[in-house]
Design an enzyme around this catalytic site. Structure first.
Site, PDB file in Angstrom:
ATOM      1  N   TYR A 176      -1.432   1.704   2.164  1.00 49.54           N
ATOM      2  CA  TYR A 176      -2.346   2.837   2.364  1.00 49.54           C
ATOM      3  C   TYR A 176      -3.717   2.662   1.706  1.00 49.54           C
ATOM      4  CZ  TYR A 176       2.362   5.055   1.535  1.00 49.54           C
ATOM      5  OH  TYR A 176       3.688   5.380   1.450  1.00 49.54           O
ATOM      6  N   CYS A 219       2.776 -14.687   0.055  1.00 51.39           N
ATOM      7  CA  CYS A 219       2.138 -15.425   1.140  1.00 51.39           C
ATOM      8  C   CYS A 219       1.650 -14.461   2.207  1.00 51.39           C
ATOM      9  CB  CYS A 219       3.123 -16.428   1.719  1.00 51.39           C
ATOM     10  SG  CYS A 219       3.789 -17.486   0.453  1.00 51.39           S
ATOM     11  N   GLU A 220       0.726 -13.602   1.814  1.00 48.25           N
ATOM     12  CA  GLU A 220       0.120 -12.590   2.687  1.00 48.25           C
ATOM     13  C   GLU A 220      -1.292 -12.382   2.186  1.00 48.25           C
ATOM     14  OE1 GLU A 220       1.386 -10.515   5.160  1.00 48.25           O
ATOM     15  OE2 GLU A 220       3.357 -11.473   5.093  1.00 48.25           O
ATOM     16  N   PRO A 269       8.591  18.300  -6.864  1.00 53.79           N
ATOM     17  CA  PRO A 269       7.582  17.304  -7.217  1.00 53.79           C
ATOM     18  C   PRO A 269       8.199  15.946  -7.552  1.00 53.79           C
ATOM     19  CG  PRO A 269       7.990  18.780  -9.055  1.00 53.79           C
ATOM     20  CD  PRO A 269       8.836  19.276  -7.939  1.00 53.79           C
ATOM     21  N   GLY A 270       7.575  14.902  -7.102  1.00 57.34           N
ATOM     22  CA  GLY A 270       7.994  13.555  -7.469  1.00 57.34           C
ATOM     23  C   GLY A 270       6.867  12.870  -8.222  1.00 57.34           C
ATOM     24  N   ARG A 271       5.795  12.590  -7.462  1.00 52.72           N
ATOM     25  CA  ARG A 271       4.633  11.904  -8.020  1.00 52.72           C
ATOM     26  C   ARG A 271       4.091  12.589  -9.263  1.00 52.72           C
ATOM     27  NH1 ARG A 271       1.342   8.932  -4.683  1.00 52.72           N
ATOM     28  NH2 ARG A 271       2.160  10.101  -2.920  1.00 52.72           N
TER      29      ARG A 271
HETATM   30  C1  LIG Z   1       8.528  12.769  -0.975  1.00 52.90           C
HETATM   31  C2  LIG Z   1       9.098  14.115  -0.981  1.00 52.90           C
HETATM   32  C3  LIG Z   1       8.866  14.952  -2.064  1.00 52.90           C
HETATM   33  C4  LIG Z   1       7.998  14.581  -3.246  1.00 52.90           C
HETATM   34  O1  LIG Z   1       6.687  14.341  -2.900  1.00 52.90           O
HETATM   35  P1  LIG Z   1       5.609  14.050  -4.070  1.00 52.90           P
HETATM   36  O2  LIG Z   1       4.347  13.850  -3.336  1.00 52.90           O
HETATM   37  O3  LIG Z   1       6.056  12.814  -4.761  1.00 52.90           O
HETATM   38  O4  LIG Z   1       5.595  15.226  -4.960  1.00 52.90           O
HETATM   39  C5  LIG Z   1       9.467  16.188  -2.053  1.00 52.90           C
HETATM   40  N1  LIG Z   1      10.246  16.588  -1.026  1.00 52.90           N
HETATM   41  C6  LIG Z   1      10.489  15.802   0.033  1.00 52.90           C
HETATM   42  C7  LIG Z   1      11.386  16.276   1.114  1.00 52.90           C
HETATM   43  C8  LIG Z   1       9.920  14.546   0.099  1.00 52.90           C
HETATM   44  O5  LIG Z   1      10.149  13.778   1.158  1.00 52.90           O
END
Ligand SMILES: *Cc1c(COP(=O)(O)O)cnc(C)c1O
Length: 432
Positions: free
Chosen positions: A335, A362-363, A292-294
């Site tokens: 997006y 400037c967009e 997880p990142g987000r």
């Molecule tokens: C971007 C990415 C993540 C994380 O995605 P989230 O939507 O931020 O949880 C995990 N694994 C890979 C390979 C990614 O490219």
């Protein structure tokens, strides 16, 4: 994961984050400013780690996807919380190593890693290199042999899942630049090849089906497809894959309408799929990773801006201009992402005004949000955009030679700088 309360309104009627007054933070550090609630980041890390540990009897690892938000402080936090890290470039790898992050807990991703990056990863001794294609496998094998090392690898697999999300963040389907296809036999051939290659130890498989996914089914389906492949590899190659990395992509709430499923529902559904499958097929349960990142940082950050102008175009709309924009948050331009905005110094007041929030580049497309409800704005107000912890600072640019804002973290109500503000001198540092 929406389980933490990051922002609230304090006794002055100001927006606060992690117990710190955003108006005071804006005065102290200037705007634009990213502010993150470090306690909330840690709470999210713990929720994920505890859940994974519980569902897989501690046989797994949560990897933080660094690309969501990457700086040295962040690597220190995730190390302290017992997570691993997913990096996708030499730059992220370098940052992690500079922060003292243990190389063994780093997984190196990317669909076109360069020879230099692969050498850097081998040299550092990263835990796993996630190989995207045959050319990379061959290059890595040659580099590992030359360096007298063995690379522990996973293969990135396209499970062919259509996650119901924006096209640009959909990566598991066949028409994707990421990974090996299953349908064509490409993935199986790659495994057969890897098992005979020098300098390579094939450890397992990885998939990542997309981002900001609200449904549980795509994750369950992806797990089924990956397990099917593990079974097939066992039958055809006599090799039992020991690691399964199921990627990230869990959705978070940006605006009221968003309805992300609770972390527990994902984990329960997917782990049941994995454990049932393994029991039925008498497969040893693989070491499970999620990435997880987000969902670790997204809802823990806000961006603070100063309102510079309010321009009403009769019969059309009102532009509220801020001192940042697509350079610190390109996601609306990219997006049309939804965000909630609040006038931080009027946070207790009603939102009675429809605004288009415009950046300073400037967009014409440099907008943060269109036709969104905020409190009645005035020049000098502090405008806060919520849930900007992920893919904002990490996607920031210097377009129009705008310096990147600093990042402040709040822990236990106390603020401290995690990344300082870029200066004009920083902007010309590489100019010859
Ligand atoms: C971007 C990415 C993540 C994380 O995605 P989230 O939507 O931020 O949880 C995990 N694994 C890979 C390979 C990614 O490219």
């Amino acid at each position: 994961m929406g389980e933490t309360t990051v922002t609230s309104v304090n006794e002055h009627g100001h927006l606060s984050i992690g117990g710190a007054d955003t108006v005071a933070l804006a005065a102290k550090y200037g705007t634009p400013l990213y502010v993150m609630d470090e306690d909330a980041i840690r709470t999210n890390c713990r929720a994920l780690k505890n859940s994974l540990d519980r569902h897989y009897a501690q046989h797994g690892l949560v990897l933080y996807a660094s690309k969501a938000f990457c700086c040295k402080r962040m690597y220190r936090i995730i190390e302290e919380e017992g997570l691993g890290a997913d990096v996708v470039s030499g730059g992220e790898l370098y940052t992690a190593l500079e922060a003292g992050f243990p190389a063994q807990k780093i997984y190196f991703h990317g669909n076109n890693k360069t020879a230099d990056e692969l050498s850097m990863a081998l040299e550092a001794g990263v835990g796993r290199i996630v190989v995207d294609n045959i050319a990379e496998l061959e290059l890595l094998s040659a580099l590992a042999v030359a360096a007298g090392k063995t690379a522990d690898i996973l293969f990135r697999i396209k499970p062919g899942i259509d996650a119901h999300t924006h096209n640009f963040v959909r990566t598991g389907q066949i028409d994707s630049k990421f990974g090996f296809a299953l349908e064509t036999g490409e993935a199986l051939e790659a495994v057969q090849k890897a098992l005979t290659m020098q300098g390579i130890r094939f450890a397992g498989v990885h998939c990542h089906i997309g981002s900001q996914i609200f449904e549980i089914d795509p994750f369950v389906h992806a797990a089924e497809v990956m397990l099917g492949f593990i079974q097939k590899v066992r039958e055809t190659c006599g090799y039992t894959i020991g690691e399964l990395n199921l990627g990230g992509g869990f959705g978070i709430r940006y605006v009221q309408e968003d309805d992300p499923k609770a972390l527990e529902s994902y984990m329960e559904a997917v782990s049941k799929t994995v454990l049932d499958f393994c029991r039925e097929k008498e497969l040893p349960v693989p070491f499970i990773c999620i990435e997880p990142g987000r969902s670790i940082v997204g809802d823990t950050g806000v961006t603070l801006y100063t309102v510079g102008g309010v321009k009403t175009i009769p019969g059309c709309r009102t532009y509220v201009s801020i001192d940042g924009g697509m350079t610190d948050n390109p996601r609306y331009a990219l997006y049309q992402s939804s965000y909630e905005a609040i006038i931080a110094n009027k946070a207790a007041q009603q939102k009675d005004f429809t605004a288009t929030i415009a950046g300073r580049c400037c967009e014409s497309g440099d907008l943060i949000q269109e036709h969104t409800q905020i409190q009645t704005p005035a020049v000098g107000d502090i405008l806060a955009v919520l849930s900007t912890g992920a893919y904002n600072y990490s996607m920031a640019s210097n377009y129009n030679r705008v310096p990147r804002p600093p990042v402040v973290m709040v822990r236990g109500g106390t603020d401290s700088l995690a990344v300082r503000r870029e200066t004009y001198a920083d902007l010309v540092r590489n100019d010859v």
